[in-house]
Design an enzyme around this catalytic site. Structure first.
Site: not given
Length: 313
Positions: A88, A194
């Site tokens: 991430s 996400h």
């Protein structure tokens, strides 16, 4: 070969970075990062409070500061990676380690990303679904979604460890449908990262990434959204934008960086590497273990000695 893995937002805790300040190189790097930020992050890392530290606008900066400080320790020891990846927001640390972003550019993008994602006004959440294959979780997510209430697979962390991301009603429906899961755990995060719910931040983020000064990588980088190693700068830019709403394919990333006999060798996989988690975290070390990969964590005081032995071998 040596592979660097950089952890992401879910690894923050009060007291993070304390061991790094015992290293002169890491301490200098933390001080440099503090000086580049709108507001220094080190006091919040050291003393909290936790509810402020885990807030998106602080957590992403905090974990990146520790990642960069841990990298400074390895740099001082003379190590150089053959491949890098970041989970991430950790992807920005990986891009710095590969020479794509300089220190100031990395800090600037992380602070902007954190602010943009924190400012998205559509609320959502994330839950870890344990014990199910990703294909089953995808089916559950599709069944639980409704118009205006999406839920998707946000992170493929490891076999049997999948994170879904989306609107709270859809997350509740998925939990009711997933009777075959071993466990479903709500994550302490600020929003549905996400997932399509991050679309409100995408335009400004894309403009910032496009404008950022970037150089060709010295070593391959494995972007989250592809799980495939690349040295193509255009691919890396597109992937960095896409991961805001796209899936973190960490299982694929590990298969590319450190393929195991059980996983099989993909055509794009690299030669086997020694893997180290570069930051103040053991989260990626644990995920690697689930895929059959031995990973060293920089939080272990013996890691530098073990790393030297592994590289020599």
């Amino acid at each position: 070969m040596l592979g660097y893995l950089f952890p992401g937002q879910g690894t923050v805790r009060v007291g993070m970075g304390a061991w790094l300040r015992r290293s002169p190189a890491a301490r200098r790097r933390l001080e440099q990062v503090d000086a580049m930020l709108t507001r220094p992050i080190s006091p919040l890392c050291a003393r909290g409070p936790l509810d402020r530290l885990v807030a998106t606008e602080h957590a992403q900066i905090a974990v990146t500061a520790c990642n960069l400080a841990a990298l400074a320790v390895l740099d001082e020891e003379g190590y150089e990676p053959a491949v890098v990846a970041g989970h991430s927001v950790g992807e920005l640390s990986a891009l710095h380690a590969a020479g794509v972003l300089d220190l100031a550019g990395t800090v600037r993008l992380v602070e902007l990303r954190a602010g943009l994602m924190a400012g998205v006004d559509v609320r959502g959440g994330m839950r870890a679904v344990m014990g199910l294959p990703v294909e089953r979780v995808e089916q559950l997510a599709e069944a639980a979604s409704a118009p205006g209430e999406p839920v998707v697979v946000g992170l493929e962390n490891a076999p049997g460890h999948v994170v879904v991301s989306g609107s709270p009603p859809a997350l509740d429906r998925l939990a009711e449908l997933a009777a075959d899961a071993d466990q479903i755990v709500a994550l302490r995060v600020g929003n549905a990262f996400h997932s399509p719910l991050m679309a409100g931040a995408e335009r400004a983020w894309a403009a910032a990434v496009e404008a950022a000064l970037m150089r060709e990588p010295r070593v391959p980088v494995v972007p989250n959204v592809t799980g495939e190693p690349t040295t193509d700068l255009a691919v890396l830019r597109r992937a960095l934008v896409a991961q805001l709403t796209g899936r973190v394919r960490w299982t694929h990333t590990m298969e590319a960086i450190a393929p195991t006999p059980s996983a099989g060798m993909r055509e794009t996989a690299l030669a086997p590497v020694s893997v180290v988690e570069v930051g103040d975290s053991k989260v990626l070390t644990g995920l690697a273990r689930r895929t059959g990969v031995r990973c060293l964590s920089m939080t272990d005081p013996a890691t530098l000695r073990r790393l030297a032995k592994a590289v020599a071998a």
